[in-house]
Scaffold this active site. Structure first.
Site, PDB file in Angstrom:
ATOM      1  N   VAL A   1      51.308  43.228  41.777  1.00 19.50           N
ATOM      2  CA  VAL A   1      50.811  43.981  42.930  1.00 19.50           C
ATOM      3  C   VAL A   1      51.974  44.526  43.769  1.00 19.50           C
ATOM      4  O   VAL A   1      51.997  45.701  44.133  1.00 19.50           O
ATOM      5  CB  VAL A   1      49.884  43.113  43.813  1.00 19.50           C
TER       6      VAL A   1
ATOM      7  N   GLY B   1      55.727  41.323  42.195  1.00 19.69           N
ATOM      8  CA  GLY B   1      55.009  41.080  40.943  1.00 19.69           C
ATOM      9  C   GLY B   1      54.117  42.262  40.616  1.00 19.69           C
ATOM     10  O   GLY B   1      54.400  43.407  40.985  1.00 19.69           O
TER      11      GLY B   1
ATOM     12  N   LYS C   1      33.231  30.890  42.089  1.00 21.21           N
ATOM     13  CA  LYS C   1      34.564  30.625  41.538  1.00 21.21           C
ATOM     14  C   LYS C   1      34.402  29.475  40.543  1.00 21.21           C
ATOM     15  O   LYS C   1      33.445  28.696  40.616  1.00 21.21           O
ATOM     16  CB  LYS C   1      35.503  30.202  42.676  1.00 21.21           C
TER      17      LYS C   1
ATOM     18  N   GLY D   1      57.917  39.534  47.265  1.00 21.80           N
ATOM     19  CA  GLY D   1      57.190  39.385  45.999  1.00 21.80           C
ATOM     20  C   GLY D   1      56.926  40.721  45.333  1.00 21.80           C
ATOM     21  O   GLY D   1      56.116  41.511  45.796  1.00 21.80           O
TER      22      GLY D   1
END
Ligand code: NAD
Length: 345
Positions: free
Chosen positions: A183, A181, A79, A179
């Site tokens: 996805v 969004g 990351k 949520g």
């Protein structure tokens, strides 16, 4: 460009890169590379301090080791974080400098989008390195991870329902989604097509109107999404949806959603087990996006192969649910153990 190795116990390589000219200040962290290059997104954020950014990149790269192992892709956990406001401080030059930093690691870390990073940014990075992915190539392969993440969550949800409710058929099942969004909305679409009854919550009125109109969804307030009389609760917004306030209010028998870091505290999967709730570990069920990116990096992105790998998310989850029952432990513990069995051997 200057680089400085940061000695971090338990992490294979953590390097800070700074570049005066473009104001780049970044940390790349590879937690474990037993399975291959450290693959994971780059997050661009204005952290309160250097230590905050370091802590974030350490945790995130460690999480990717586990996610990639269970996602069945030959990559370790990596990351990166860039210390900058993605709206006011990020520039194409900074992204190209970040690409140079990534390139200097010769493929030990492969970058991808995370919060604050757009497809345009990946294109800029790719001007300096081939080790950045998450874009559609000339043949239309690869690209947007959100729809594939949603597909994996949908399949994982079916597996969780089969385990906890005796049927993986979601027709007429009640699902509460927090949520809507990139996805959450795609997940809602799959569920609606399958005949599930949707309850939805978001802070954005526009997406709620779409879900009402397209899916006949019932809208509730964001604080009440967790407490609905439903079979399945799907946290698909930010992290920490399962916290000390919400955990007591959950009536669903299954928690299966896309959000990262759903559990505010590590032991909450054990609490959910005691409550008789089947929890699909977030990093397992939401791995679709990185699986797609992994296939893209391997250079063999193929729709059929990708969807086979996404379907395997349900297989892995079923193994986790079964083992959690037979060992009388939480699904989170089983997932971590299974991942360690893969990347430590
Ligand atoms: P997104 O930003 O497109 O959607 C998030 C949605 O949550 C938005 O509609 C937003 O309005 C809503 N939201 C934000 N705060 C809220 C609140 N307090 N209450 C109710 N709704 C709220 O993000 P996304 O790409 O859909 O990702 C959703 C989650 O899944 C994130 O936790 C992300 O880390 C995780 N995830 C995403 C992917 C991917 O491929 N996009 C992959 C793995 C994990």
């Amino acid at each position: 460009m200057e680089s400085r190795i940061l000695e971090v116990d338990g992490w294979e390589k953590v390097v800070q890169f700074t570049d005066q000219e473009t104001r780049l200040n970044a940390i790349v962290s590879v937690h474990n590379s037993n399975l291959g290059s450290g693959l994971g997104g780059c997050r661009i954020r204005k952290y309160a301090s250097f230590d905050d950014g370091l802590a974030d990149v350490k945790n995130l790269s460690r999480g990717m080791t586990y996610k990639n192992a269970l996602g069945g892709i030959p990559f370790g956990g990596g990351k990166a974080v860039v210390f900058a406001d993605p709206y006011t401080e990020k520039t194409p030059e900074m992204m190209r400098a970040f690409g140079k930093a990534v390139d200097s690691l010769n493929g030990f870390y492969v970058s991808a989008p995370d919060s604050g990073v757009t497809t345009d940014d990946i294109h800029e990075m790719r001007k300096s390195t081939k080790y950045a992915a998450g874009v559609v190539d000339e043949q239309g392969r690869g690209g947007n991870p959100s729809p594939v993440t949603a597909y994996g969550v949908w399949k994982g949800m079916q597996a969780a329902a089969a385990h906890a409710l005796g049927s993986g058929d979601l027709k007429n099942m009640r699902v509460s989604i927090l949520g809507l969004g990139a996805v959450g909305m795609a997940l809602a679409e799959h569920l609606h097509e399958e005949g599930a009854k949707l309850i939805v919550a978001d802070v954005n009125e526009q997406v709620l109107a779409i879900a009402k109109d397209k899916f006949g969804a019932v809208v509730v307030g964001p604080n009440d999404a967790c407490a609905q009389e439903v079979e399945i609760y799907a946290p698909c917004a930010l992290g920490g949806a399962i916290n000390e306030t919400t955990i007591k209010r959950i009536k669903a028998k299954v928690i299966a959603g896309a959000a990262n870091n759903q559990l505010q505290r590590p032991g909450y999967d054990g609490v959910l087990k005691e409550m008789g709730i089947t929890y699909a570990p977030d990093y397992v069920i939401n791995a679709g996006g990185v699986i797609s990116i992994g296939h893209e990096v391997m250079g063999d992105w193929d729709r059929g192969k990708l969807y086979q790998a996404l379907d395997n998310i349900a297989v892995v989850l079923t193994r986790i649910f079964d083992r959690a029952v037979s060992e009388d432990t939480s699904t989170g513990i089983v997932a971590d153990t299974l991942a360690e069995e893969i990347f430590r051997n």
